[in-house]
Design an enzyme around this catalytic site. Structure first.
Site, mmCIF file in Angstrom:
data_model
loop_
_atom_site.group_PDB
_atom_site.id
_atom_site.type_symbol
_atom_site.label_atom_id
_atom_site.label_comp_id
_atom_site.label_asym_id
_atom_site.label_seq_id
_atom_site.Cartn_x
_atom_site.Cartn_y
_atom_site.Cartn_z
ATOM 1 N N SER A 1 0.812 -1.219 0.000
ATOM 2 C CA SER A 1 0.000 0.000 0.000
ATOM 3 C C SER A 1 0.846 1.271 0.000
ATOM 4 O O SER A 1 0.510 2.252 -0.658
ATOM 5 C CB SER A 1 -0.914 0.004 1.220
ATOM 6 O OG SER A 1 -0.154 -0.167 2.405
ATOM 7 N N ASP B 1 1.596 -6.674 11.727
ATOM 8 C CA ASP B 1 1.184 -6.876 10.333
ATOM 9 C C ASP B 1 1.700 -8.212 9.796
ATOM 10 O O ASP B 1 2.376 -8.262 8.768
ATOM 11 C CB ASP B 1 1.708 -5.719 9.475
ATOM 12 C CG ASP B 1 0.882 -5.522 8.210
ATOM 13 O OD1 ASP B 1 -0.205 -6.134 8.111
ATOM 14 O OD2 ASP B 1 1.327 -4.766 7.326
ATOM 15 N N LYS C 1 13.417 -0.838 -0.235
ATOM 16 C CA LYS C 1 11.993 -0.506 -0.090
ATOM 17 C C LYS C 1 11.824 0.988 -0.353
ATOM 18 O O LYS C 1 12.387 1.818 0.364
ATOM 19 C CB LYS C 1 11.521 -0.873 1.324
ATOM 20 C CG LYS C 1 10.049 -0.611 1.572
ATOM 21 C CD LYS C 1 9.648 -1.102 2.966
ATOM 22 C CE LYS C 1 8.181 -0.854 3.254
ATOM 23 N NZ LYS C 1 7.774 -1.386 4.569
#
Length: 448
Positions: A87, A237, A105
């Site tokens: 996301s 998560d 990332k």
């Protein structure tokens, strides 16, 4: 059912079109198995692995802005196709000038500026829906997004979280947390050691690589029990894309790779101890304890519903003992049916409990989803690991409140005895399930 599916697909398409914060909230909704119909959760779960990607030009621009350098100055090789897109960011494989392989990332370029506007739009929409349909009380979702989004958008925070959890769980030799390259990390770019493996819910990958599914499930339970009950520092998560498994080429031992450390919940000591006591009561079928500690955690008169939401078990199963009653298909159907019936009460409950509880419920659901896929849900080993951590946490808490050396020694001896008793029970279960145990049972039956 058809209406649910159509509405869920429209919601998924809305999240993908608006990207960023909308996908993050869509992922959260996809984990609410105890609250939403299956058509919603199954449709929205794809957002964990199939989020829209940024173009290579956008990725290069973010790196150029943050480092003031071109891609070739930082990396010998930078793969254009991302390893995965989520996301808020996407991950690319790259090679440093010294030959080390890394994962980079990179945050989607517009998500930083757009997130606050997205949350405001969501808040307005949810207030409007709540005004039209009073039973639709999802404002807690916006509150959580407001609190967590700034933390998740700061990748330096994620890097620090990964180092903290790596130190706290260093005694787990099966756990691998990729090392951070701080000289190549900013708030929008995080460079880390590259770690490869199959997703934790990929049974075919595990079968091909000779990985024991039960061992993975047990080790995952050990990790999370320690995070929740001992340290109160919880990775929130654990969807399959963030938990990889592999066979170490050198040691030939199975490893769990834990990724994406942007979202952690720090549990306050009193909350953590009450949560320990509640799980102990649930495991040991102590119904007065279940009521007492559920009330202490803010559930009030909704404590039976709270226990059901927390365990994803029916009230009948809780009364019979969740550690001794296996999960059945009919029980799962009953829970999903009741979730629709009791939606207003569940919303009321989620608005009443401490905010810390919301991320724990999400974490529980994601872990339960993994266990369901691995077919290890409600296994005896998971309850034993939870009990072991609860005993240690409660003993540590009691010792911290006592000055007397004699009393502290008593607490330590009681802790050691309870842990020994638990180990004996674990041994008994192992013998019972082993060939020796089956042989003894057959012999006894024959003699009888």
């Amino acid at each position: 059912m058809h209406v649910h599916r159509r509405s869920a697909e429209r919601l998924r398409d809305l999240c993908c079109a608006n990207r960023g914060t909308f996908i993050k909230v869509g992922q959260h909704l996809g984990a609410l198995d105890y609250l939403l119909p299956e058509e919603y959760t199954s449709t929205l779960k794809v957002l964990h692995s199939r989020a829209p990607q940024s173009s290579m030009e956008e990725i290069v621009q973010v790196i150029r802005e943050d480092f003031g350098k071109e891609l070739s100055e930082l990396f010998v090789l930078f793969e254009e196709t991302p390893q995965g897109a989520a996301s808020l960011a996407q991950v690319h494989k790259a090679v440093l000038h010294d030959g080390r392989t890394v994962a980079v990332k990179v945050q989607h370029p517009k998500v930083q500026r757009q997130s606050s506007k997205d949350i405001l739009v969501m808040e307005v929409l949810l207030r409007g829906v709540h005004w039209l349909f009073p039973d639709f009380a999802f404002m807690w979702l916006v509150e959580e997004a407001k609190k967590n989004m700034p933390l998740e958008l700061n990748f330096l925070n994620e890097g620090h979280n990964s180092e903290i959890v790596s130190k706290k769980l260093a005694h787990f030799t099966f756990l691998k947390v990729p090392m951070i390259h701080w000289d190549l990390s900013t708030k929008r770019v995080l460079t880390m050691e590259f770690a490869e493996g199959g997703q934790v819910n990929d049974r075919e990958y595990m079968k091909t690589h000779g990985i024991n599914v039960n061992e993975i499930s047990e080790n995952l339970g050990k990790m999370y029990s320690e995070m929740i009950f001992i340290h109160g520092f919880v990775h929130c998560d654990p969807h399959p894309g963030n938990v990889l498994v592999r066979k170490c080429q050198k040691s030939k031992k199975t490893e769990i790779i834990l990724l994406d450390h942007g979202l952690y919940q720090v549990l306050q000591p009193d909350f953590r101890i009450n949560y320990c006591q509640l799980w102990q009561a649930l495991i040991h079928q102590d119904m007065s304890g279940v009521e007492h500690y559920s009330r202490k955690l803010g559930a009030g008169d909704l404590y039976p519903l709270f226990a059901c939401v927390l365990t994803a078990r029916s009230w009948a199963a809780i009364n019979s003992g969740i550690s001794s009653v296996p999960v059945t298909l009919s029980e799962d159907v009953e829970i999903r049916t009741n979730a629709a019936v009791y939606l207003p009460q569940i919303n009321d409950l989620l608005n009443k409990v401490p905010r810390q509880m919301l991320l724990l419920l999400k974490t529980n659901d994601l872990l339960r989803g993994i266990e369901t896929t691995l077919q290890t849900r409600a296994s005896s080993s998971s309850f034993i690991n939870m009990s072991r951590c609860c005993i240690r946490a409660l003993a540590r808490h009691k010792r911290s409140k006592i000055q007397s050396s004699r009393r502290r020694l008593q607490i330590t001896l009681t802790e050691s005895f309870n842990l020994w008793r638990l180990s004996m029970y674990e041994l008994f279960l192992w013998l019972k399930g082993s060939l020796l145990g089956q042989g003894v049972s057959t012999l006894l039956a024959f003699l009888h």
